[in-house]
Design a protein around this motif. Structure first.
Motif, PDB file in Angstrom:
ATOM      1  N   PHE A  71      -4.431  -8.070  -0.098  1.00 33.07           N
ATOM      2  CA  PHE A  71      -4.981  -6.718  -0.118  1.00 33.07           C
ATOM      3  C   PHE A  71      -6.251  -6.624   0.718  1.00 33.07           C
ATOM      4  N   ALA A  72      -7.020  -7.700   0.768  1.00 32.69           N
ATOM      5  CA  ALA A  72      -8.267  -7.683   1.540  1.00 32.69           C
ATOM      6  C   ALA A  72      -8.014  -7.561   3.040  1.00 32.69           C
ATOM      7  N   ARG A  73      -6.816  -7.889   3.483  1.00 28.22           N
ATOM      8  CA  ARG A  73      -6.468  -7.801   4.897  1.00 28.22           C
ATOM      9  C   ARG A  73      -5.672  -6.551   5.242  1.00 28.22           C
ATOM     10  N   MET A  74      -5.540  -5.640   4.305  1.00 36.73           N
ATOM     11  CA  MET A  74      -4.796  -4.403   4.527  1.00 36.73           C
ATOM     12  C   MET A  74      -5.745  -3.252   4.811  1.00 36.73           C
ATOM     13  N   SER A  75      -5.255  -2.259   5.515  1.00 38.42           N
ATOM     14  CA  SER A  75      -6.050  -1.068   5.787  1.00 38.42           C
ATOM     15  C   SER A  75      -6.158  -0.210   4.529  1.00 38.42           C
ATOM     16  N   PRO A  76      -7.182   0.628   4.425  1.00 40.10           N
ATOM     17  CA  PRO A  76      -7.296   1.502   3.245  1.00 40.10           C
ATOM     18  C   PRO A  76      -6.085   2.401   3.041  1.00 40.10           C
ATOM     19  N   TYR A  77      -5.480   2.847   4.129  1.00 40.61           N
ATOM     20  CA  TYR A  77      -4.274   3.669   4.000  1.00 40.61           C
ATOM     21  C   TYR A  77      -3.144   2.881   3.351  1.00 40.61           C
ATOM     22  N   SER A  78      -2.981   1.610   3.742  1.00 47.55           N
ATOM     23  CA  SER A  78      -1.948   0.771   3.138  1.00 47.55           C
ATOM     24  C   SER A  78      -2.295   0.419   1.698  1.00 47.55           C
ATOM     25  N   LEU A  79      -3.584   0.300   1.385  1.00 48.13           N
ATOM     26  CA  LEU A  79      -3.980   0.041   0.000  1.00 48.13           C
ATOM     27  C   LEU A  79      -3.585   1.208  -0.906  1.00 48.13           C
ATOM     28  N   GLY A  80      -3.766   2.425  -0.416  1.00 45.46           N
ATOM     29  CA  GLY A  80      -3.367   3.584  -1.208  1.00 45.46           C
ATOM     30  C   GLY A  80      -1.879   3.618  -1.477  1.00 45.46           C
ATOM     31  N   ARG A  81      -1.083   3.178  -0.507  1.00 43.98           N
ATOM     32  CA  ARG A  81       0.364   3.131  -0.712  1.00 43.98           C
ATOM     33  C   ARG A  81       0.744   1.996  -1.651  1.00 43.98           C
ATOM     34  N   ALA A  82       0.021   0.866  -1.558  1.00 39.91           N
ATOM     35  CA  ALA A  82       0.321  -0.254  -2.448  1.00 39.91           C
ATOM     36  C   ALA A  82      -0.027   0.073  -3.897  1.00 39.91           C
TER      37      ALA A  82
END
Length: 327
Positions: A71-82
């Motif tokens: 998760f630390a290597r994901m973009s904020p947009y991808s975090l919202g989807r995750a």
């Protein structure tokens, strides 16, 4: 007496059901029926009490430490989807460290100390709240303004040209360093996205400029058009979003072109935006290039991520979409 003379052949398999006559039917025990109408206090989930919790297969194979590193290597947009996948991922995504890193990277020009003070005074020490409420520019895509106008036909001899709907685009790509790229072209997004970088050739007609974002969501931009006479383009935009924290629209407040003195430009060492910071809106430093405020092509910019550049509806021709409502 008549029925006594009739002989009936009883098959052997029917005799196997004779034991059912003496069998007693046993009702299934349903202990939860006794709980109807009774208020039950919630208890700790079983997974937290058991030494071997019954988790999903991905959680059994992936420890919490590795999940956090992903998760630390994901973009904020991808975090919202995750966060929409399951409850465990939702709580993991809410880790303040993830949003702190995203905020410090996005507003790195503000400075780390200023960002820490701002999150404590304005956003209740919540980095996620700061990410949602503070105006910010998205860097992982293009802001696109799709403009159309009617080109009337002209009479030539006995023929009259047809009336055409002309479509052209304004493209903006921002960078965290305070630079941006600008291009005007009739080409579709899927073709322009390939040349929107600093290594673009002169034939791509991609121009570089400077911008600054204020805390109220307004963006000031300035760039130079090279040529026989330098032309300065100044734009004022307002950042907004269709949903909370989206920041996916740019309203065009003003577009102004004016002249620049070549000698003044050669002696200037700073950015173009700093050069015109003290200028009036209608001020020009070249008498042959007057200041002009443009009233056309002011359609709001729509943010298109890089992964949606090929599939965006803004690629449709005017035959299928003559006008796009940005919302």
């Amino acid at each position: 007496h008549f029925y006594a003379d009739v002989s009936v052949d009883v098959r052997p398999e029917f005799n196997s059901f004779d034991h059912l006559r003496s069998m007693r039917y046993i009702a299934t025990d349903r202990p939860w029926l006794t709980l109807y109408g009774i208020r039950v206090q919630p208890v700790t989930p079983f997974s937290s009490l058991s030494s071997r919790p019954d988790l999903a297969l991905i959680h059994q194979c992936l420890p919490d430490e590795l999940l956090f590193e992903i998760f630390a290597r994901m973009s904020p947009y991808s975090l919202g989807r995750a966060a929409c996948v399951c409850r465990k991922w939702k709580y993991t995504v809410r880790n303040p460290t993830l949003w702190r890193n995203a905020c410090l990277k996005t507003w790195q020009r503000t400075g780390m100390e200023a960002n820490y003070q701002m999150v404590q005074s304005l956003y209740d020490s919540s980095w996620r709240k700061m990410w949602m409420l503070r105006p910010r520019i998205q860097y992982d895509g293009l802001y696109v303004s799709r403009n159309t106008y009617i080109h009337t036909g002209t009479a030539e001899w006995q023929f009259t040209k047809t009336v055409n709907v002309v479509c052209y685009y304004r493209y903006l790509r921002f960078f965290p360093s305070g630079k941006f790229l600008y291009k005007i072209s009739p080409q579709k997004i899927k073709d322009v996205v390939k040349c929107m970088h600093f290594r673009a050739s002169k034939g791509d007609c991609v121009f570089k400029g400077d911008y600054v974002l204020s805390e109220d969501g307004q963006i000031e931009l300035a760039l130079l058009y090279p040529g026989r006479r330098y032309t300065l383009v100044r734009m004022r935009l307002r950042l907004r979003g269709t949903t909370l924290g989206a920041n996916n629209r740019l309203d065009v407040l003003k577009i102004l072109t004016t002249g620049v003195n070549a000698t003044e430009l050669r002696n200037w060492k700073g950015s173009v935006l700093e050069l015109v910071e003290t200028w009036d809106e209608d001020e020009t430093h070249d008498p042959e290039v007057p200041a002009v405020t443009h009233s056309r092509g002011l359609t709001p910019f729509v943010f298109v991520p890089f992964e949606e550049a090929d599939t965006s509806v803004m690629n449709l021709p005017v035959e299928k979409m003559d006008y796009f409502v940005p919302g």
